[in-house]
Structures are given as C-alpha cells and as structure tokens.
Design a protein around this motif. Structure first.
Motif, mmCIF file in Angstrom:
data_model
loop_
_atom_site.group_PDB
_atom_site.id
_atom_site.type_symbol
_atom_site.label_atom_id
_atom_site.label_comp_id
_atom_site.label_asym_id
_atom_site.label_seq_id
_atom_site.Cartn_x
_atom_site.Cartn_y
_atom_site.Cartn_z
ATOM 1 N N HIS A 85 0.838 -1.184 0.000
ATOM 2 C CA HIS A 85 0.000 0.000 0.000
ATOM 3 C C HIS A 85 0.882 1.247 0.000
ATOM 4 C CE1 HIS A 85 0.918 0.152 4.279
ATOM 5 N NE2 HIS A 85 0.254 -0.970 4.501
ATOM 6 N N GLY A 105 -3.477 3.238 -8.096
ATOM 7 C CA GLY A 105 -4.054 2.463 -6.999
ATOM 8 C C GLY A 105 -5.021 1.430 -7.540
ATOM 9 N N HIS A 107 -6.496 -1.620 -5.280
ATOM 10 C CA HIS A 107 -7.490 -2.166 -4.359
ATOM 11 C C HIS A 107 -7.057 -1.979 -2.910
ATOM 12 C CE1 HIS A 107 -4.592 -5.495 -4.397
ATOM 13 N NE2 HIS A 107 -5.085 -5.840 -3.222
ATOM 14 N N VAL A 108 -8.001 -2.233 -2.021
ATOM 15 C CA VAL A 108 -7.739 -2.260 -0.580
ATOM 16 C C VAL A 108 -8.005 -3.672 -0.084
ATOM 17 C CG1 VAL A 108 -8.503 -1.433 1.687
ATOM 18 C CG2 VAL A 108 -8.338 0.165 -0.231
ATOM 19 N N TYR A 222 -5.039 2.817 2.978
ATOM 20 C CA TYR A 222 -3.993 1.858 2.624
ATOM 21 C C TYR A 222 -4.320 1.146 1.312
ATOM 22 C CZ TYR A 222 -2.323 2.731 7.349
ATOM 23 O OH TYR A 222 -1.853 3.330 8.479
ATOM 24 N N VAL A 223 -4.281 1.907 0.220
ATOM 25 C CA VAL A 223 -4.603 1.372 -1.103
ATOM 26 C C VAL A 223 -3.372 0.687 -1.690
ATOM 27 C CG1 VAL A 223 -5.351 1.948 -3.441
ATOM 28 C CG2 VAL A 223 -6.314 3.171 -1.482
ATOM 29 N N ASN A 224 -3.549 -0.552 -2.155
ATOM 30 C CA ASN A 224 -2.462 -1.279 -2.802
ATOM 31 C C ASN A 224 -2.226 -0.711 -4.198
ATOM 32 O OD1 ASN A 224 -1.893 -4.485 -1.502
ATOM 33 N ND2 ASN A 224 -3.251 -3.013 -0.521
ATOM 34 N N VAL A 266 -10.637 -0.156 -6.145
ATOM 35 C CA VAL A 266 -10.847 1.289 -6.082
ATOM 36 C C VAL A 266 -10.936 1.832 -7.507
ATOM 37 C CG1 VAL A 266 -9.644 1.474 -3.889
ATOM 38 C CG2 VAL A 266 -8.372 1.819 -6.013
#
Length: 267
Positions: A85, A105, A107-108, A222-224, A266
């Motif tokens: 992230h 970005g 996903h979360v 905390y977006v991957n 996202v």
C-alpha cells in the motif's frame, strides 16, 4: 578476396543489428512484475491474455516477503511490483533511499483482527497477547485498528508509524508480539489474537468479513498500488498494466473469487 571479406563483414553486422533491434523491441514489450501470491499474483495472472492482446508479455515473479520486491524493482530486476500500500511505499523510499512511485491504486485489502480461541473482541481476556506486523507502516496500521476498536489509546503524536511504546492507555494490559507479517497466520494458534494483512490472511483461508473480529473500514487510506521506478509511470506498458488491472475481467474475477469483501477495488 578482401572485397568479398568486407562484403561478408558488412552483411554480418547488418544481420546483427537487425537481431539487436528485434531483441530491444521484444524487451520493451515484456513486463516483469513482482508480486505476493494472493491476491496480487492471482490478479496479475488474470490479465496475461488481456495484455497479450495488446502485444505485451506479462511475467509474474512471486515474492513471500515485503522487503525484496522493492529492492528488486529499484535495482532494475523488475519493471513494476504489486504487493504494497502507499504508506508502506512512502516509508520504504524514506528508509531505503528508493525513488519509487505509484503508477496507480488498484485495491484495498481490509486489515482485521483474528483469533482461533475467541469469537468476539469482548471475549478476549485481560493480559491477552496480540501478534502484530513488525514493519513500521503495517505495525502502525495494526495499532490504529486496535485503537479504532476501542482496545487501546495511542498518544496524540503517534502517527501512522505507531509502535507499542506509543500506547498511552492499555486498560486490558494487552501484550504485543511484533513479528514478520508473513508469519502471522502460522502463529495464530500460539497467541490470543493477531492483526493480519489481507494478502497473508487470504492464502491462509481467513476471510476478513467472516472470520475477523474487527475489520478495517472501507475508507482505508492503505490502497495497494502498482509501484515503478520514478520516470516509468508514463510508459505505455505500465499504463497498459494499470488499465488491465482495472478492467471488467478483473472486476468479475474479484467479485467471484473474493465475494466477502476480502479485496475491494478502487476507482
């Protein structure tokens, strides 16, 4: 005889130049991405054909830790990586001197508290031991989650990289074991509870929304991301990679593979 030799030498050089040009073009169309197995590598494997249709060959290299994928990217062994992230990426740049950036970005993966012995947070007794990740950003993320759950209170200046020493109020006298994130599912039976990252919880068969006693909210920062070396974020291959991960094919895959919200895409 000299003329014949010269003609042959020129011909060989021309052929070599053609092959070299072809190899370079081929290299430009190969995207080597480092990723942790699930969900990152799994999602990448879903887009191999999507990228092939655009003339790119996607090679996925799997890692099982949070350190070497950034080292491999910074050294040029990878074109991109997909495992972390954004706060962790920022922390790695600051600590290691990397110059890596987010190309997008994706996903979360909600962080959650898990336990094999207790069915709710209220059941966890005073003095219980919690296992938490020991890398700076994920440790802080875990402690912020426990604070959000009302179990502890952090000092006002703790920030995103909080550590147990930043706990200002611990009314239940909980103890904390700081361990490498990848080991947390394996030690779950040895502690009262553990805060586990999604990409290690998922392969262990843990579903945040089903097995988690407390789950991070959907508004998580905390977006991957897809990480690349600074300057590479606008390369056509990188843009194609990010777009493919946002494709309808990936959306359908995530909806089927992670129906309980283990992975939240996202925009």
């Amino acid at each position: 005889m000299k003329k014949v030799f010269l003609v042959l030498l020129v011909a060989i050089c021309c052929v070599a130049s053609v092959f070299a040009a072809g190899a370079k073009e081929s290299d430009d169309n190969v995207i080597t991405v480092g990723a942790t197995p699930d969900p990152h590598a799994a999602m990448l494997n879903e887009i191999v054909d999507v990228l092939a249709g655009q003339g790119y060959t996607l090679k996925v290299v799997e890692f099982t830790d949070y350190v070497t994928p950034n080292e491999a990217l910074a050294s040029g062994e990878l074109d991109a990586n997909f495992f972390q992230h954004l706060p962790y990426l920022d922390q790695q740049n600051a600590d290691k001197g990397f110059d890596l950036v987010s190309a997008g970005g994706i996903h979360v993966e909600p962080l959650a508290v898990y336990s094999e012995d207790y069915k709710s947070l209220a059941d966890i007794p005073d003095g219980a031991t919690f296992a938490i990740p020991n890398d700076p950003t994920n440790e802080g993320r875990a402690l912020l989650l426990l604070q959000s759950a009302g179990l502890i209170t952090l000092s006002e200046d703790a920030g995103l990289e909080a550590v147990p020493a930043d706990i200002a109020d611990n009314p239940h006298n909980y103890k904390f074991r700081e361990l490498e994130a990848a080991t947390l599912p394996r030690v779950l039976s040895d502690v009262d509870a553990a805060v586990i990252n999604g990409n290690y919880a998922i392969p262990a068969g843990l579903v945040a929304t089903k097995d988690g006693l407390y789950v991070e909210g959907a508004d998580s920062p905390y977006v991957n991301v897809i990480a690349v070396r600074n300057g590479d974020q606008d390369k056509p291959a990188v843009k194609a990679l990010v777009e493919a991960l946002k494709s309808d094919k990936v959306k359908a895959y995530v909806a089927e593979r992670y129906p309980n919200g283990e992975v939240v895409l996202v925009d």
